[in-house]
Design a protein around this motif. Sequence first.
Motif, short mmCIF file in Angstrom:
data_model
loop_
_atom_site.label_atom_id
_atom_site.label_comp_id
_atom_site.label_asym_id
_atom_site.label_seq_id
_atom_site.Cartn_x
_atom_site.Cartn_y
_atom_site.Cartn_z
N THR A 128 0.82 -1.22 0.00
CA THR A 128 0.00 0.00 0.00
C THR A 128 0.85 1.27 0.00
O THR A 128 0.42 2.29 -0.55
CB THR A 128 -0.96 0.02 1.21
N ILE A 129 2.04 1.21 0.59
CA ILE A 129 2.90 2.40 0.58
C ILE A 129 3.40 2.68 -0.84
O ILE A 129 3.34 3.82 -1.33
CB ILE A 129 4.09 2.22 1.54
N TYR A 130 3.88 1.66 -1.53
CA TYR A 130 4.29 1.85 -2.93
C TYR A 130 3.10 2.25 -3.79
O TYR A 130 3.21 3.12 -4.66
CB TYR A 130 4.92 0.57 -3.48
N ASN A 131 1.98 1.58 -3.57
CA ASN A 131 0.79 1.88 -4.36
C ASN A 131 0.28 3.29 -4.10
O ASN A 131 -0.30 3.92 -4.98
CB ASN A 131 -0.31 0.86 -4.03
N MET A 132 0.53 3.78 -2.89
CA MET A 132 0.15 5.15 -2.55
C MET A 132 0.90 6.15 -3.43
O MET A 132 0.31 7.13 -3.92
CB MET A 132 0.47 5.42 -1.08
N VAL A 133 2.18 5.89 -3.67
CA VAL A 133 2.97 6.79 -4.51
C VAL A 133 2.43 6.80 -5.93
O VAL A 133 2.20 7.86 -6.53
CB VAL A 133 4.46 6.36 -4.52
N LEU A 134 2.19 5.61 -6.49
CA LEU A 134 1.65 5.54 -7.85
C LEU A 134 0.21 6.04 -7.91
O LEU A 134 -0.22 6.56 -8.94
CB LEU A 134 1.74 4.10 -8.37
#
Length: 506
Positions: A261-267
């Motif tokens: 979710t942290i990586y997905n938050m950036v994208l």
Amino acid sequence: MSRTKLFFYNSISTAILQIITFISGFIVPKYMLVYYGSEINGLISSILQFIAYFNLVEAGISGAAVYALYRPLANADHSAISSIVSAAKKYYYQSGVIFVLLTVVLAMIYPLYIKSTGLSSLEITLLVLILGINGCLEFFTLAKYRALLTADQKTYVISIASIVYIILNTASVMFLAKTHVNIVLLRAIVVLTIFSRTIILIYYCRTRYRYINYSSPFSPSLLDKRWDALILQILGVIHVGAPVVILTLILKDLKLVSIYTIYNMVLGGIAGILGIFISGLAASFGDVVARRQLDTLQRSYQEFECFYYSMIAVAFSVTFVTIMPFISIYTKGITDVDYNVPLLGFLFTLNALMYNIKTPQGMLVISAGMYKETRLQTLTQGAIVVVGGILLAPSYGIEGVLYACIASNFYRDVDLLFFIPRNLTKLSVRLSFIRIVRLFFNIAVSVTILKFLFPRQVDTYGQWATWAAIATVISSIVILTSVFIFDRQNLLSIHNRIRHILGGSR
């Protein structure tokens, strides 16, 4: 008001909304990580994705209602508009009841399957019920107004209401987290902020559309496209939620969910920025399709495709280079799990790029209401994500899920590349294919230059922002030069449209 003007107003309001959403999207998870830990952050993300699946009981009502409203709104047919909104209201209420029942079932089952070291089973149950309240309000109050405003190209009203809600929501999370309030109580208090958006939308629609009879009689077949629209809606939910659900059910590791979710938050922030430039366009193109203006459709679509591919070339050139420095700064001090995984940064960015390539074509599918015609392809794409993710996750973890997502998006990119010219625009496939090839070439050139210039060590947000801005300027020069050389006519047409908007031309 002209379609171009509406597009401008919708874009400005969406831009402000996306900036605020972008900022909030980074603040809230950070507070969750710092004050509650990766496990709680992963738990909340997991629950929200399960609840997102329950939104499928909407059964495509929104897409069908928006499509059905295009022609009556264009013709100012108040009677037909009332019938469609009345039908949408009834179906939303029915779906809302099912949504509530599913949420209650999840609240009882979820604590039996997933355990948390920080929360009891009762607290997890309460958390599921609280997080489901937002969805309940959508079905019982907001949804019919959203469909109406979207079809009428007034998404700026939705944006304004959402801006108020997000600001109140974020401020509440920050204040309560700092006071170390129990996470269940925090979410219970924060959910009250959604009522601000509800009040604004109800007031505007009841004032602006006084002629609508929300109890108007309607034919049961009025929204017959909703079942076809449901298939496309299923794909959207699968694309966003399947990775989290697979990681939850197959690996049962909430910390992995938190990493995802942290990586997905950036994208997601990048997607929000790109969303600024397509806000309201589906309705605008839907109006063109409804009026059967093929020449206008071809000209406008080519301009949009040229513009959008230029935008994502810049956006993802910068993202490929800056994502890992940002992740390192964002998760500094978080020691319960390692977030610094360069392969994840590359795969997340590549997957987002593959997803966005089909945005121009996918938008026309929605504008033309071609849900049934794309049903098989949509189901195939979803199956690739689910089956591939389940098979690869045990061996490769998050990376395996992302491999499945990339394969799924590649399939859909190719499918829509041929489908839209053949069935709607009647343009040559070669035109879009060349733009896509040039898109990858431009990104490769930009990333090569940026990798050479970008420093290996970036320690603060200020340094990161400075280098990200420089990277944006450099990649913009590369992409604009390419478009000027190879797609000059569309570039000049886009420039003229912008001049007309800024000059006040209608």
